[in-house]
Design an enzyme around this catalytic site. Structure first.
Site, mmCIF file in Angstrom:
data_model
loop_
_atom_site.group_PDB
_atom_site.id
_atom_site.type_symbol
_atom_site.label_atom_id
_atom_site.label_comp_id
_atom_site.label_asym_id
_atom_site.label_seq_id
_atom_site.Cartn_x
_atom_site.Cartn_y
_atom_site.Cartn_z
ATOM 1 N N VAL A 83 -4.567 -18.140 -14.943
ATOM 2 C CA VAL A 83 -4.929 -19.498 -14.567
ATOM 3 C C VAL A 83 -4.980 -20.320 -15.839
ATOM 4 C CG1 VAL A 83 -6.714 -20.990 -13.581
ATOM 5 C CG2 VAL A 83 -6.243 -18.767 -12.541
ATOM 6 N N CYS A 84 -4.404 -21.513 -15.780
ATOM 7 C CA CYS A 84 -4.469 -22.472 -16.878
ATOM 8 C C CYS A 84 -3.874 -21.870 -18.169
ATOM 9 C CB CYS A 84 -5.911 -22.929 -17.057
ATOM 10 S SG CYS A 84 -6.140 -24.409 -18.068
#
Length: 219
Positions: A102-103
Site C-alpha cells: 500500500v502506498c
C-alpha cells in the site's frame, strides 16, 4: 478455505498507520484469513501519527507468511536501506503466495528487488522515486493486480486494496458483503483526492511537501 491464510503486515518506524491498519481492520472481518503484524523486533514501533504500534512478532519468531503486506510511510528510506529488513522481506516473499503493498510500501518492495518486471500502484507523489527502479512500472491506478502482486495507491487506497484482495481469493460476493458490513460508501466533501481532480496549486504543494519529507528518495 479450510486452512486460514496468514497475512503478515510489516511495521516500521515512521510508517503511516492507516496504510497498514485500514487493510488490517477490513481483513480481520473476512473469513479464511489470519492477520498479524510484524517488525524487526517485537518492541513498540512509533508511527507518523504519534502513537506506538505493537507488533505481534519480530523477525526472529515471525510465522510463515502466505500474503506479505508492506505498508507505506512519508519517508520509507530507512527500511529501504536496512540490510536485515531487506533480507527478511526477500526470504518471506520467496515463500508467499502474494506480495502486496500500500502506498510507498511499493518502494520498500522495489528496493528489495521484489518488483522487478512488475507493474504497481503507489501514492502519486512518489512516482518519480521509482526512477532508481527502472524495471518497475508505476501505474496511475488506485489498485493494480499484476500476477501475484496486488498493490494499492496512496493511504486510503488500502481499503480498496483489501477488498480487491478478498475478491481475488474469495470472490466478488465476499468482498461486496464486507464492503456493506463496513459501510464503505465514500462520499468525500471535496473532489480533490487525486492529482487529476485537485487544483494545480494543491498538487504542486503536496508534491513539494513529499519531496522535502523524503528528499533521499528523489536525489
Amino acid at each position: 478455505m479450510a486452512t486460514p491464510l496468514n497475512i503478515g503486515i510489516f511495521l516500521y518506524p515512521g510508517m503511516t498507520m492507516l496504510d497498514a491498519y485500514g487493510p488490517l481492520q477490513l481483513l480481520s472481518f473476512a473469513e479464511g484469513f489470519h492477520c498479524f503484524t510484524f517488525a524487526k523486533t517485537a518492541e513498540p514501533v512509533p508511527c507518523d501519527a504519534g502513537v506506538n504500534l505493537l507488533p505481534n512478532y519480530g523477525f526472529d519468531d515471525c510465522p510463515h507468511i502466505d500474503i506479505l503486506l508492506v505498508a507505506g510511510g512519508g519517508n520509507p528510506h530507512q527500511p529501504m536501506q536496512d540490510a536485515a529488513t531487506q533480507a527478511f522481506l526477500r526470504q518471506a516473499a520467496s515463500q508467499a503466495q502474494y506480495i502486496t503493498s500500500v502506498c510507498s510500501g511499493a518502494l520498500i518492495l522495489a528496493s528489495a528487488g521484489l518488483l522487478d518486471g512488475y507493474q504497481t500502484a503507489c501514492h502519486w507523489a512518489y512516482k518519480d522515486a521509482f526512477n532508481r527502479f527502472p524495471q518497475v512500472e508505476v501505474l496511475p491506478q488506485r489498485v493494480v493486480i499484476d500476477r501475484n502482486h496486488i498493490s494499492g495507491g496512496g493511504i486510503t487506497a488500502g481499503l480498496d486494496f483489501a477488498l480487491t484482495l478478498v475478491a481475488e481469493l474469495q470472490g466478488a460476493a465476499a468482498a461486496q458483503t464486507l464492503q456493506l458490513l463496513l459501510e464503505y460508501d465514500p462520499q468525500p466533501p471535496f473532489n480533490s483526492g487525486s492529482p487529476q481532480t485537485a487544483a494545480p496549486e494543491l498538487v504542486a504543494g503536496v508534491q513539494a511537501q513529499v519531496r522535502q519529507l523524503a528528499a533521499e528518495l528523489f536525489d
